[in-house]
Structure formats: structure tokens, C-alpha cells
Write an enzyme that holds these catalytic residues in place. Structure first.
Site, PDB file in Angstrom:
ATOM      1  N   GLY A 190       0.835  -1.199   0.000  1.00 24.70           N
ATOM      2  CA  GLY A 190       0.000   0.000   0.000  1.00 24.70           C
ATOM      3  C   GLY A 190       0.868   1.246   0.000  1.00 24.70           C
ATOM      4  O   GLY A 190       2.104   1.170   0.045  1.00 24.70           O
TER       5      GLY A 190
ATOM      6  N   LYS B 190      -0.776   5.440  -5.441  1.00 26.26           N
ATOM      7  CA  LYS B 190      -1.788   5.095  -6.453  1.00 26.26           C
ATOM      8  C   LYS B 190      -2.715   6.258  -6.756  1.00 26.26           C
ATOM      9  O   LYS B 190      -3.128   6.450  -7.887  1.00 26.26           O
ATOM     10  CB  LYS B 190      -2.643   3.911  -5.970  1.00 26.26           C
ATOM     11  CG  LYS B 190      -1.886   2.614  -5.860  1.00 26.26           C
ATOM     12  CD  LYS B 190      -2.798   1.490  -5.386  1.00 26.26           C
ATOM     13  CE  LYS B 190      -3.310   1.651  -3.970  1.00 26.26           C
ATOM     14  NZ  LYS B 190      -2.287   1.616  -2.924  1.00 26.26           N
TER      15      LYS B 190
ATOM     16  N   GLY C 270      -6.100   5.489   1.963  1.00 20.82           N
ATOM     17  CA  GLY C 270      -5.926   6.935   2.031  1.00 20.82           C
ATOM     18  C   GLY C 270      -5.181   7.358   0.790  1.00 20.82           C
ATOM     19  O   GLY C 270      -3.994   7.079   0.675  1.00 20.82           O
TER      20      GLY C 270
ATOM     21  N   THR D 266      -3.824  10.270  -1.656  1.00 21.34           N
ATOM     22  CA  THR D 266      -3.554  11.706  -1.633  1.00 21.34           C
ATOM     23  C   THR D 266      -3.317  12.195  -3.049  1.00 21.34           C
ATOM     24  O   THR D 266      -2.565  11.586  -3.805  1.00 21.34           O
ATOM     25  CB  THR D 266      -2.284  11.968  -0.788  1.00 21.34           C
ATOM     26  OG1 THR D 266      -2.460  11.343   0.476  1.00 21.34           O
ATOM     27  CG2 THR D 266      -2.027  13.444  -0.610  1.00 21.34           C
TER      28      THR D 266
ATOM     29  N   THR E  78      -5.769  -0.130  10.701  1.00 20.72           N
ATOM     30  CA  THR E  78      -6.092   1.295  10.645  1.00 20.72           C
ATOM     31  C   THR E  78      -7.227   1.650  11.607  1.00 20.72           C
ATOM     32  O   THR E  78      -7.582   2.814  11.733  1.00 20.72           O
ATOM     33  CB  THR E  78      -6.518   1.698   9.218  1.00 20.72           C
ATOM     34  OG1 THR E  78      -7.656   0.895   8.865  1.00 20.72           O
ATOM     35  CG2 THR E  78      -5.403   1.470   8.214  1.00 20.72           C
TER      36      THR E  78
ATOM     37  N   THR F 166      -4.505  -6.992   4.990  1.00 21.39           N
ATOM     38  CA  THR F 166      -5.845  -6.460   5.189  1.00 21.39           C
ATOM     39  C   THR F 166      -6.830  -7.610   4.946  1.00 21.39           C
ATOM     40  O   THR F 166      -6.411  -8.740   4.687  1.00 21.39           O
ATOM     41  CB  THR F 166      -6.089  -5.226   4.290  1.00 21.39           C
ATOM     42  OG1 THR F 166      -7.319  -4.621   4.702  1.00 21.39           O
ATOM     43  CG2 THR F 166      -6.135  -5.588   2.807  1.00 21.39           C
TER      44      THR F 166
ATOM     45  N   THR G 227      -4.038   7.333   9.111  1.00 21.78           N
ATOM     46  CA  THR G 227      -3.826   7.315  10.562  1.00 21.78           C
ATOM     47  C   THR G 227      -2.719   8.266  11.018  1.00 21.78           C
ATOM     48  O   THR G 227      -2.546   8.473  12.213  1.00 21.78           O
ATOM     49  CB  THR G 227      -3.414   5.896  11.017  1.00 21.78           C
ATOM     50  OG1 THR G 227      -2.223   5.531  10.307  1.00 21.78           O
ATOM     51  CG2 THR G 227      -4.504   4.879  10.715  1.00 21.78           C
TER      52      THR G 227
ATOM     53  N   ARG H 115       5.560   5.777   8.533  1.00 20.71           N
ATOM     54  CA  ARG H 115       5.706   4.511   7.807  1.00 20.71           C
ATOM     55  C   ARG H 115       7.125   3.982   7.972  1.00 20.71           C
ATOM     56  O   ARG H 115       8.074   4.776   8.011  1.00 20.71           O
ATOM     57  CB  ARG H 115       5.426   4.730   6.319  1.00 20.71           C
ATOM     58  CG  ARG H 115       3.996   5.169   6.061  1.00 20.71           C
ATOM     59  CD  ARG H 115       3.732   5.425   4.583  1.00 20.71           C
ATOM     60  NE  ARG H 115       2.373   5.922   4.392  1.00 20.71           N
ATOM     61  CZ  ARG H 115       2.014   6.847   3.517  1.00 20.71           C
ATOM     62  NH1 ARG H 115       2.908   7.396   2.717  1.00 20.71           N
ATOM     63  NH2 ARG H 115       0.758   7.221   3.429  1.00 20.71           N
TER      64      ARG H 115
ATOM     65  N   THR I  84       7.487  12.405 -10.576  1.00 18.55           N
ATOM     66  CA  THR I  84       8.684  13.181 -10.227  1.00 18.55           C
ATOM     67  C   THR I  84       8.390  14.259  -9.176  1.00 18.55           C
ATOM     68  O   THR I  84       9.236  15.103  -8.900  1.00 18.55           O
ATOM     69  CB  THR I  84       9.269  13.858 -11.489  1.00 18.55           C
ATOM     70  OG1 THR I  84       8.237  14.681 -12.065  1.00 18.55           O
ATOM     71  CG2 THR I  84       9.734  12.840 -12.510  1.00 18.55           C
ATOM     72  N   GLY I  85       7.197  14.228  -8.623  1.00 18.66           N
ATOM     73  CA  GLY I  85       6.829  15.215  -7.601  1.00 18.66           C
ATOM     74  C   GLY I  85       5.382  15.000  -7.224  1.00 18.66           C
ATOM     75  O   GLY I  85       4.693  14.184  -7.846  1.00 18.66           O
TER      76      GLY I  85
HETATM   77  P1  IMP Z   1      -6.761  -2.933   8.105  1.00 21.51           P
HETATM   78  O1  IMP Z   1      -6.914  -2.947   6.620  1.00 21.51           O
HETATM   79  O2  IMP Z   1      -7.196  -1.635   8.729  1.00 21.51           O
HETATM   80  O3  IMP Z   1      -7.393  -4.139   8.739  1.00 21.51           O
HETATM   81  O4  IMP Z   1      -5.191  -3.059   8.449  1.00 21.51           O
HETATM   82  C1  IMP Z   1      -4.448  -4.233   8.164  1.00 21.51           C
HETATM   83  C2  IMP Z   1      -3.020  -3.898   7.739  1.00 21.51           C
HETATM   84  O5  IMP Z   1      -3.065  -3.277   6.467  1.00 21.51           O
HETATM   85  C3  IMP Z   1      -2.303  -2.903   8.666  1.00 21.51           C
HETATM   86  O6  IMP Z   1      -0.925  -3.215   8.676  1.00 21.51           O
HETATM   87  C4  IMP Z   1      -2.514  -1.560   7.977  1.00 21.51           C
HETATM   88  O7  IMP Z   1      -1.511  -0.625   8.301  1.00 21.51           O
HETATM   89  C5  IMP Z   1      -2.449  -1.982   6.515  1.00 21.51           C
HETATM   90  N1  IMP Z   1      -3.218  -1.079   5.629  1.00 21.51           N
HETATM   91  C6  IMP Z   1      -4.560  -1.039   5.478  1.00 21.51           C
HETATM   92  N2  IMP Z   1      -4.895  -0.109   4.560  1.00 21.51           N
HETATM   93  C7  IMP Z   1      -3.747   0.418   4.127  1.00 21.51           C
HETATM   94  C8  IMP Z   1      -3.447   1.412   3.154  1.00 21.51           C
HETATM   95  O8  IMP Z   1      -4.314   1.976   2.471  1.00 21.51           O
HETATM   96  N3  IMP Z   1      -2.128   1.702   2.979  1.00 21.51           N
HETATM   97  C9  IMP Z   1      -1.147   1.052   3.674  1.00 21.51           C
HETATM   98  N4  IMP Z   1      -1.383   0.124   4.587  1.00 21.51           N
HETATM   99  C10 IMP Z   1      -2.676  -0.205   4.807  1.00 21.51           C
END
Ligand code: IMP
Length: 421
Positions: free
Chosen positions: A7, A11, A35, A37, A125, A235, A297, A301, A407-408
Site C-alpha cells: 500500500g 496510487k 488513504g 492523496t 487502521t 488487510t 492514521t 511509515r 517526479t513530484g
Molecule cells: P486494516 O486494513 O485496517 O485491517 O489493516 C491491516 C493492515 O493493512 C495494517 O498493517 C494496515 O496498516 C495496513 N493497511 C490497510 N490499509 C492500508 C493502506 O491503504 N495503505 C497502507 N497500509 C494499509
């Protein structure tokens, strides 16, 4: 379009680029845990549930059957876009088959990592994703289409859920939501969004049949896939491209191109194996320069070098045709630039990539030193020689062209290669 790491590959920006020429942009799985951006004219826009097509004025935005939907979060997002003049409600379509994330799902999710009985801590999350998918698989979930079956039906469905879950929450010392308050909330939000609730599977199949351009937008990343990711640190949905067909209600073979998004280095939020993680100064420098803090959150990272064996796995699993490489600018001026080209064990035996977490925890990465390049102006339309060598190394390792290079942060900060997609 799917993410190829854990993740946060960037994207949102890539979908935003391709959404400009799409008629439909479709979310197929996940929920408000995502999330994305996008920077539009220097303004930071963050989406969670809405497809990134929402940041353009025209595409129809679809939330498919495979998504778990938090109505409160969706309404907040719609209101935030309205406030900046992006009207999305009229072009939003939400599957009547999508499952609802209810307040108690979020409570259970937030309690999860505190309780040893719930398994290894994952660092979710806290958006209720796991508990909502769990109700779906147990076939006790509430769906969007239930909301217009009348108050008494919704009440009894909800009551059954709360009666089952209240003792669990009570035993674990968590406060649980009141039936009447939850019912009122669901019915009022459901009422507001009622015109958006449709058969999205039919809508998309018709769109494809009539030659409209449909962009399927993956959330999270391949290595967080419930089946093919680094379980249990994943996830609860199929976040690889394998989930796009089932999550939207179209035959998988009608998806023509699969674009994979990969960040020029690696990051991960939450727990789980991460062979190329840099815990010292290199990791800190990537985090600071790449602004690697969660869009959902705010958590810092974990950062490290690009892992080509893991990328090769994701390319093969998804059937990737082309790559979009994001944040190459962050590597400009980085000291001691490395790229992982294999793994070995303590005795020097080569180990292939596997998503099995207990194996991946133990592997030792084999690195190639890369020739770095000086820092470029953010958003530069020229790629420095060192960056080109870096991109060519990725292409030769995974056998797929890199057609888009970020590139930005801004919408226009990108370079197309090989004629784009
Ligand atoms: P959940 O999807 O909230 O159940 O989280 C499960 C795992 O997936 C955790 O390690 C989260 O940090 C990770 N995770 C869930 N959604 C994202 C995302 O959009 N980006 C990066 N990590 C994610």
C-alpha cells in the site's frame, strides 16, 4: 490499477492521471482504511472511500460490491469535496450489495491489537475493516440494499448483531454503541445517499459492453492481499488485481490492461515482515524526504530500499502489463542508494520470495549498489541519467516496462515513457 507493495505506493496520483480520460472509476475492495492523496493546484486532497476519479469533474465514481462501506466516512468525504467546489454526489454510484461498516466494527477493530486472544498484533487502521469482512463471510452482515427495507427490518438485523457482539465488547471492557443511536445514524445517512444506491455490476458491465472507458482502482497493495499477501499481516480483502473482477461484478477477462504502481523505494505501515527495511539514518531520510506518514492514521511509515524479488512476485501474481513508478524524486541526492535483487539465508543459500511471513522475517537481502544522482527540481520533466539506469534495472529484473514516472507530488509532476499506457 493496483499497488504492488504494502500500500501507499502513490496510487492516488496515478489513478488521478488516468481518471482524466476515464468515463467510470471503480473501487472494488477495502474501505475507509485506504488513504489516497492527490495534490491539485497545490491543494492537498485526501480520499478514503471515494475513487480518485472524484477529483476530476466528470467521471462516474463507483463503489463496488466488494467494498465495505462506512456511510459516515463517505458523507464526510463528499462534504469535504463539496466545500472545494467538486460536486460528486450526482455522479456517485454505490453498490446495493456492498456491506456496511457499523460502529461496533470500528470498536472491535480498535480493541483488536490490545487483546492477546485476538491473535498477533497487526496495527490495523482501526476503520472496522476486519470485523466488517468477518461478518460478511459469516453471512450475518448488513448490506447497503438492506437500508430501504424499512425501519423494522433494519432494526431487527442490527439488534441481532448487537446482541451477539455486546457481550464480547463488554467482556473486553469496551463501550458498545446503542441500538437506537446506530439505527438513527444508519437510516439518516442511508436516506441521504439513497439515490446513489444502484446495481453497479450491471452498470459497469453495460459500460464495458458499450465501449466506455472504465478504470478499476485497487486499494492497499498486493502484499496486503488476504490470500496472497504476508498473512496474517494483511488487510481483509483481495487487494491484488485478482480482486478487481469479483469486487466490481465483471468477468476478470474483460479487464484489458493491468497497470501496477510501485514506489521507487519500499514502505510499510503496521506490523509484518519487511526484508529491506532500514531502521537507521537511511530509513529516516526516506521518511522525511518522502513525507512517509499515513494518510489515514498519520502513523510514521517504516521505510527501506526497493525489493525486486517482492516486486517480481507481485508483477507475476497480478499479470502486470506496465508499471507506474512513483516518487523517483525522493531518491535524488540519497547517499548509498541500494536495490535488493535477491535473498539468502544465514548460510548463504539463495531463498526465493515467498509471502509466508515466518520465512520472509528471516531472509537476508542481497543488494546491488546503484549510482545515485543529484537532487532534481521537484516535478522535473527530465529524468537524470542515474534515475534512468535505476528504472532500466527495474525493467530488466521484472520484464515489464515502466510507462509512468512520478517526479513530484502535484498532478502534473510526471514523465511518460514508452508512449504511456
Ligand atoms: P486494516 O486494513 O485496517 O485491517 O489493516 C491491516 C493492515 O493493512 C495494517 O498493517 C494496515 O496498516 C495496513 N493497511 C490497510 N490499509 C492500508 C493502506 O491503504 N495503505 C497502507 N497500509 C494499509
Amino acid at each position: 490499477m493496483v499497488g504492488l507493495q504494502w500500500g501507499d505506493e502513490g496510487k492516488g496520483k496515478v489513478v488521478d492521471h488516468y481518471a482524466a480520460s476515464a468515463d467510470f472509476v471503480v473501487r472494488c475492495q477495502g474501505g475507509a482504511n485506504a488513504g489516497h492523496t492527490v495534490w491539485v493546484d497545490g491543494r492537498k486532497m485526501v480520499g478514503h472511500l471515494l475513487p480518485s476519479g472524484a477529483f476530476h469533474p466528470d467521471p462516474i465514481c463507483v463503489i463496488g460490491a466488494g467494498v465495505v462501506l462506512d456511510l459516515e466516512s463517505l458523507c464526510e468525504e463528499i462534504d469535504a469535496l463539496n466545500a472545494v467546489g467538486l460536486e460528486v454526489e450526482k455522479r456517485l454510484r454505490v453498490s446495493r450489495l456492498a456491506h456496511l461498516v457499523l460502529p461496533y466494527h470500528k470498536i472491535l477493530d480498535r480493541g483488536r491489537d490490545r487483546l492477546p486472544s485476538m491473535g498477533l498484533p497487526i496495527g490495523t487502521t482501526g476503520r472496522g475493516i476486519g470485523p466488517a469482512y468477518s461478518d460478511k463471510m459469516r453471512r450475518v452482515g448488513l448490506r447497503v440494499g438492506d437500508l430501504d427495507r424499512g425501519e423494522s427490518v433494519v432494526r431487527s438485523l442490527l439488534q441481532a448483531r448487537l446482541e451477539e457482539m455486546a457481550p464480547v465488547m463488554e467482556r473486553q471492557g469496551m463501550e458498545y454503541p446503542d441500538l437506537e443511536a446506530t439505527l438513527d445514524l444508519l437510516l439518516s445517512l442511508g436516506n441521504r445517499l439513497q439515490p446513489c444506491f444502484v446495481d453497479t455490476g450491471h452498470l459497469i458491465r453495460e459500460a464495458i459492453r458499450t465501449g466506455r472507458r472504465v478504470l478499476f482502482e485497487g486499494a492497499q497493495g498486493t502484499l496486503l492481499d488476504i490470500d496472497h499477501g504476508t498473512y496474517p499481516f494483511v488487510t481483509s480483502s483481495t487487494s491484488s488485481a485478482l480482486g478487481l473482477g469479483p469486487g466490481s461484478g465483471v468477468p476478470s477477462r474483460s479487464i484489458e490492461h493491468i497497470l501496477g504502481v510501485v514506489k521507487a523505494y519500499a514502505t510499510r505501515v503496521g506490523e509484518g515482515p519487511f526484508p529491506t527495511e532500514e531502521k537507521g539514518a537511511h530509513g529516516e531520510s526516506l521518511r522525511e524526504k518522502g513525507k512517509e506518514f499515513g494518510a489515514t492514521t498519520g502513523r510514521p511509515r517504516r521505510c527501506g530500499w526497493l525489493d525486486l524479488p517482492a516486486l517480481g512476485y507481485s508483477v507475476a501474481l497480478n499479470g502486470i502489463d506496465a508499471l507506474a513508478l512513483t516518487k523517483i524524486d525522493v531518491l535524488g541526492g540519497q547517499e548509498g542508494l541500494k536495490i535488493c535483487v535477491g535473498y539468502e539465508d544465514m548460510s548463504g543459500n539463495e531463498i526465493p520470495f515467498t509471502p509466508e511471513s515466518h520465512v520472509l522475517e528471516e531472509v537476508i537481502p542481497i543488494y546491488e549498489e546503484m549510482v545515485g544522482w543529484p537532487e532534481q527540481e521537484v516535478g522535473s520533466s527530465e529524468l537524470p541519467e542515474g534515475a534512468l539506469r535505476y528504472i532500466e534495472r527495474i525493467e530488466s529484473f521484472v520484464g515489464v516496462p515502466v510507462v509512468f514516472v512520478g517526479t513530484g507530488p502535484d498532478r502534473n509532476h510526471s514523465v511518460l515513457r514508452h508512449g504511456g499506457l
